[in-house]
Design a protein around this motif. Structure first.
Motif, PDB file in Angstrom:
ATOM      1  N   LEU A  23      53.208 -39.248   6.048  1.00  0.00           N
ATOM      2  CA  LEU A  23      52.558 -40.491   6.487  1.00  0.00           C
ATOM      3  C   LEU A  23      51.046 -40.433   6.285  1.00  0.00           C
ATOM      4  CD1 LEU A  23      54.660 -41.109   9.717  1.00  0.00           C
ATOM      5  CD2 LEU A  23      54.560 -42.617   7.726  1.00  0.00           C
ATOM      6  N   GLY A  24      50.544 -39.269   5.869  1.00  0.00           N
ATOM      7  CA  GLY A  24      49.128 -39.185   5.504  1.00  0.00           C
ATOM      8  C   GLY A  24      48.213 -38.625   6.585  1.00  0.00           C
ATOM      9  N   TYR A  25      48.781 -38.178   7.693  1.00  0.00           N
ATOM     10  CA  TYR A  25      47.915 -37.583   8.734  1.00  0.00           C
ATOM     11  C   TYR A  25      47.431 -36.205   8.277  1.00  0.00           C
ATOM     12  CZ  TYR A  25      49.373 -41.357  11.758  1.00  0.00           C
ATOM     13  OH  TYR A  25      49.585 -42.602  12.277  1.00  0.00           O
ATOM     14  N   ARG A  26      46.198 -35.858   8.702  1.00  0.00           N
ATOM     15  CA  ARG A  26      45.667 -34.522   8.404  1.00  0.00           C
ATOM     16  C   ARG A  26      46.152 -33.573   9.482  1.00  0.00           C
ATOM     17  NH1 ARG A  26      39.382 -34.010   7.790  1.00  0.00           N
ATOM     18  NH2 ARG A  26      39.612 -31.828   8.360  1.00  0.00           N
ATOM     19  N   ILE A  27      47.183 -32.821   9.160  1.00  0.00           N
ATOM     20  CA  ILE A  27      47.897 -32.025  10.161  1.00  0.00           C
ATOM     21  C   ILE A  27      47.261 -30.656  10.359  1.00  0.00           C
ATOM     22  CG2 ILE A  27      50.147 -30.985  10.721  1.00  0.00           C
ATOM     23  CD1 ILE A  27      50.330 -33.962  10.471  1.00  0.00           C
ATOM     24  N   VAL A  28      47.118 -30.258  11.612  1.00  0.00           N
ATOM     25  CA  VAL A  28      46.816 -28.856  11.925  1.00  0.00           C
ATOM     26  C   VAL A  28      47.992 -28.355  12.772  1.00  0.00           C
ATOM     27  CG1 VAL A  28      45.234 -27.254  13.050  1.00  0.00           C
ATOM     28  CG2 VAL A  28      44.334 -29.298  11.927  1.00  0.00           C
ATOM     29  N   ALA A  29      48.769 -27.425  12.207  1.00  0.00           N
ATOM     30  CA  ALA A  29      49.941 -26.913  12.935  1.00  0.00           C
ATOM     31  C   ALA A  29      49.478 -25.869  13.950  1.00  0.00           C
ATOM     32  CB  ALA A  29      50.927 -26.301  11.953  1.00  0.00           C
ATOM     33  N   MET A  30      49.860 -26.047  15.210  1.00  0.00           N
ATOM     34  CA  MET A  30      49.407 -25.173  16.294  1.00  0.00           C
ATOM     35  C   MET A  30      50.598 -24.487  16.944  1.00  0.00           C
ATOM     36  SD  MET A  30      46.120 -25.931  16.481  1.00  0.00           S
ATOM     37  CE  MET A  30      45.834 -24.998  17.960  1.00  0.00           C
ATOM     38  N   LYS A  31      50.501 -23.185  17.119  1.00  0.00           N
ATOM     39  CA  LYS A  31      51.595 -22.471  17.788  1.00  0.00           C
ATOM     40  C   LYS A  31      51.642 -22.847  19.273  1.00  0.00           C
ATOM     41  CE  LYS A  31      51.841 -18.483  14.796  1.00  0.00           C
ATOM     42  NZ  LYS A  31      50.840 -17.469  14.471  1.00  0.00           N
ATOM     43  N   THR A  32      52.818 -23.204  19.743  1.00  0.00           N
ATOM     44  CA  THR A  32      52.958 -23.577  21.163  1.00  0.00           C
ATOM     45  C   THR A  32      54.163 -22.892  21.807  1.00  0.00           C
ATOM     46  OG1 THR A  32      54.338 -25.512  20.665  1.00  0.00           O
ATOM     47  CG2 THR A  32      51.965 -25.889  20.753  1.00  0.00           C
ATOM     48  N   ALA A  33      54.743 -21.889  21.120  1.00  0.00           N
ATOM     49  CA  ALA A  33      55.985 -21.288  21.635  1.00  0.00           C
ATOM     50  C   ALA A  33      55.780 -20.661  23.015  1.00  0.00           C
ATOM     51  CB  ALA A  33      56.489 -20.237  20.650  1.00  0.00           C
ATOM     52  N   GLU A  34      54.626 -20.029  23.230  1.00  0.00           N
ATOM     53  CA  GLU A  34      54.401 -19.346  24.522  1.00  0.00           C
ATOM     54  C   GLU A  34      54.165 -20.332  25.651  1.00  0.00           C
ATOM     55  OE1 GLU A  34      54.640 -15.881  25.340  1.00  0.00           O
ATOM     56  OE2 GLU A  34      55.688 -16.191  23.454  1.00  0.00           O
ATOM     57  N   ILE A  35      53.247 -21.282  25.427  1.00  0.00           N
ATOM     58  CA  ILE A  35      53.017 -22.252  26.507  1.00  0.00           C
ATOM     59  C   ILE A  35      54.258 -23.128  26.697  1.00  0.00           C
ATOM     60  CG2 ILE A  35      50.487 -22.233  26.345  1.00  0.00           C
ATOM     61  CD1 ILE A  35      50.747 -25.000  24.901  1.00  0.00           C
ATOM     62  N   GLY A  36      55.047 -23.263  25.634  1.00  0.00           N
ATOM     63  CA  GLY A  36      56.299 -24.012  25.738  1.00  0.00           C
ATOM     64  C   GLY A  36      57.276 -23.388  26.735  1.00  0.00           C
ATOM     65  N   ARG A  37      57.188 -22.084  26.920  1.00  0.00           N
ATOM     66  CA  ARG A  37      58.070 -21.411  27.888  1.00  0.00           C
ATOM     67  C   ARG A  37      57.806 -21.889  29.305  1.00  0.00           C
ATOM     68  NH1 ARG A  37      60.203 -16.216  26.126  1.00  0.00           N
ATOM     69  NH2 ARG A  37      59.643 -15.913  23.955  1.00  0.00           N
ATOM     70  N   ILE A  38      56.591 -22.371  29.536  1.00  0.00           N
ATOM     71  CA  ILE A  38      56.301 -22.922  30.865  1.00  0.00           C
ATOM     72  C   ILE A  38      56.016 -24.429  30.751  1.00  0.00           C
ATOM     73  CG2 ILE A  38      55.689 -20.851  32.158  1.00  0.00           C
ATOM     74  CD1 ILE A  38      52.794 -21.217  31.350  1.00  0.00           C
ATOM     75  N   ASP A  39      56.815 -25.055  29.895  1.00  0.00           N
ATOM     76  CA  ASP A  39      56.919 -26.517  29.811  1.00  0.00           C
ATOM     77  C   ASP A  39      55.634 -27.227  29.405  1.00  0.00           C
ATOM     78  OD1 ASP A  39      59.444 -25.976  30.706  1.00  0.00           O
ATOM     79  OD2 ASP A  39      59.151 -26.765  32.736  1.00  0.00           O
ATOM     80  N   ALA A  40      54.762 -26.562  28.679  1.00  0.00           N
ATOM     81  CA  ALA A  40      53.488 -27.202  28.339  1.00  0.00           C
ATOM     82  C   ALA A  40      53.387 -27.484  26.851  1.00  0.00           C
ATOM     83  CB  ALA A  40      52.335 -26.322  28.781  1.00  0.00           C
ATOM     84  N   GLY A  41      52.511 -28.387  26.501  1.00  0.00           N
ATOM     85  CA  GLY A  41      52.251 -28.743  25.108  1.00  0.00           C
ATOM     86  C   GLY A  41      50.761 -28.834  24.850  1.00  0.00           C
ATOM     87  N   LEU A  42      50.405 -29.447  23.732  1.00  0.00           N
ATOM     88  CA  LEU A  42      49.008 -29.414  23.281  1.00  0.00           C
ATOM     89  C   LEU A  42      48.064 -30.241  24.147  1.00  0.00           C
ATOM     90  CD1 LEU A  42      49.719 -29.616  19.467  1.00  0.00           C
ATOM     91  CD2 LEU A  42      48.852 -27.640  20.749  1.00  0.00           C
ATOM     92  N   SER A  43      48.502 -31.392  24.622  1.00  0.00           N
ATOM     93  CA  SER A  43      47.556 -32.224  25.372  1.00  0.00           C
ATOM     94  C   SER A  43      47.170 -31.554  26.693  1.00  0.00           C
ATOM     95  CB  SER A  43      48.136 -33.619  25.632  1.00  0.00           C
ATOM     96  OG  SER A  43      49.150 -33.576  26.603  1.00  0.00           O
ATOM     97  N   CYS A  44      48.119 -30.817  27.282  1.00  0.00           N
ATOM     98  CA  CYS A  44      47.892 -30.212  28.616  1.00  0.00           C
ATOM     99  C   CYS A  44      46.687 -29.294  28.659  1.00  0.00           C
ATOM    100  CB  CYS A  44      49.067 -29.355  29.056  1.00  0.00           C
ATOM    101  SG  CYS A  44      50.646 -29.895  28.516  1.00  0.00           S
ATOM    102  N   LEU A  45      46.317 -28.733  27.504  1.00  0.00           N
ATOM    103  CA  LEU A  45      45.322 -27.663  27.477  1.00  0.00           C
ATOM    104  C   LEU A  45      43.875 -28.138  27.527  1.00  0.00           C
ATOM    105  CD1 LEU A  45      46.860 -25.268  24.779  1.00  0.00           C
ATOM    106  CD2 LEU A  45      46.794 -24.907  27.247  1.00  0.00           C
ATOM    107  N   SER A  46      43.647 -29.438  27.543  1.00  0.00           N
ATOM    108  CA  SER A  46      42.243 -29.888  27.586  1.00  0.00           C
ATOM    109  C   SER A  46      42.097 -31.231  28.276  1.00  0.00           C
ATOM    110  CB  SER A  46      41.668 -29.990  26.163  1.00  0.00           C
ATOM    111  OG  SER A  46      42.380 -30.944  25.396  1.00  0.00           O
ATOM    112  N   LEU A  47      40.859 -31.465  28.721  1.00  0.00           N
ATOM    113  CA  LEU A  47      40.416 -32.805  29.121  1.00  0.00           C
ATOM    114  C   LEU A  47      39.454 -33.239  28.030  1.00  0.00           C
ATOM    115  CD1 LEU A  47      39.738 -32.195  32.897  1.00  0.00           C
ATOM    116  CD2 LEU A  47      41.413 -33.809  31.952  1.00  0.00           C
ATOM    117  N   ARG A  48      39.617 -34.443  27.510  1.00  0.00           N
ATOM    118  CA  ARG A  48      38.848 -34.858  26.327  1.00  0.00           C
ATOM    119  C   ARG A  48      38.155 -36.188  26.564  1.00  0.00           C
ATOM    120  NH1 ARG A  48      43.863 -33.181  25.980  1.00  0.00           N
ATOM    121  NH2 ARG A  48      44.611 -35.292  26.284  1.00  0.00           N
ATOM    122  N   TRP A  49      36.928 -36.309  26.088  1.00  0.00           N
ATOM    123  CA  TRP A  49      36.251 -37.604  26.163  1.00  0.00           C
ATOM    124  C   TRP A  49      35.186 -37.738  25.106  1.00  0.00           C
ATOM    125  CZ3 TRP A  49      35.103 -33.377  29.022  1.00  0.00           C
ATOM    126  CH2 TRP A  49      33.765 -33.047  29.223  1.00  0.00           C
TER     127      TRP A  49
END
Ligand code: CIR
Length: 255
Positions: free
Chosen positions: A229-255
């Motif tokens: 679809l043309g997005y500039r993808i950065v693949a991020m490993k999440t297997a470890e945080i996934g073990r405790i039900d977390a994903g990429l957005s959880c790791l930061s507050l952004r503004w």
């Protein structure tokens, strides 16, 4: 999804005791730390100024700074996380937010909201009701959001899904990435919707930051679809945080 600034928090050694709904084995501190370091580097590469807060041993899930607060360029809101072991995280992050924002509101009343249930879009802020976010909390949050000059609306999170944003993310002004189970509720009828391939539901928590789209690396069909679809993808490993039900957005507050 245009951000200059972000807050993250170093994982604590206690992260191995992070909350999880299923029977997942614990992550290791070292592997969580490695995923976190990569995340900070990716944020910086995307042009974001990252403030790193110190680890909090007393709060195993405190690496997931998205949950105890909500931030906008207009100001921050201190929330009341809906899991007993996480409630104190709001007070713990308050001094950092008071340093960085002129306006810091406290969620009034006695309801609960986890920031993982809140999706900010150009059309308004969606607050997903979930096992962590109740109606009292969501309604109080909508009032705070209104005070900051934005519109909020309450929506439903699919049964058994931890957070609203576990199942969706904003890809650009008019497009969301969503699981089929969430899209079925009609919540994104005013958006272009890209539906996650069956079996890769955990890829729905992607994170658009400026020109790049961070996507969990463990989901090849989703990566391929978004790449086409043309997005500039950065693949991020999440297997470890996934073990405790977390994903990429959880790791930061952004503004
Ligand atoms: C929890 O259950 O609260 C953590 N183990 C995971 C929190 C994930 N946060 C998020 O999706 N915003």
């Amino acid at each position: 999804y245009h951000f200059n600034s972000a807050i993250v928090r170093e994982p604590s050694r206690s992260v191995v005791d992070g909350l999880r709904a299923g029977e997942h084995a614990s992550p290791t501190y070292e592997r969580v730390k490695a995923e976190h370091d990569d995340y900070i580097a990716a944020m910086r590469d995307a042009g974001v100024r990252v403030t790193i807060l110190l680890a909090l041993e007393a709060f195993p899930d405190s690496i997931f700074v998205e949950d105890p607060a909500l931030v906008f360029t207009e100001g921050a809101i201190l929330l009341r996380p809906g899991a007993a072991s996480r409630m104190g995280e709001a007070a713990a992050i308050a001094p950092a937010l008071r340093d960085m924002f002129d306006t810091v509101l406290d969620l009034p009343g006695d309801g609960y909201v986890d920031g993982g249930d809140v999706l900010t879009t150009p059309q308004g802020v969606m607050i997903g009701l979930s096992a962590r976010t109740d109606k009292t909390g969501a309604e109080a949050l909508a009032v705070c959001i209104d005070k900051l000059g934005r519109k909020a609306k309450l929506v439903a999170t699919p049964e058994g899904v931890l957070h609203f944003k576990t199942d969706c993310s904003l890809l650009d002004e008019e497009t969301v990435l969503s699981t089929a189970r969430l899209a079925r509720s009609g919540v994104f009828k005013d958006f272009k919707q890209i539906i996650i391939p069956e079996g890769e539901e955990a890829a729905a928590n992607a994170l658009r930051v400026n020109d790049v789209l961070m996507v969990p690396a463990e989901h090849p069909r989703t990566l391929d679809m978004l790449d086409r679809l043309g997005y500039r993808i950065v693949a991020m490993k999440t297997a470890e945080i996934g073990r405790i039900d977390a994903g990429l957005s959880c790791l930061s507050l952004r503004w």
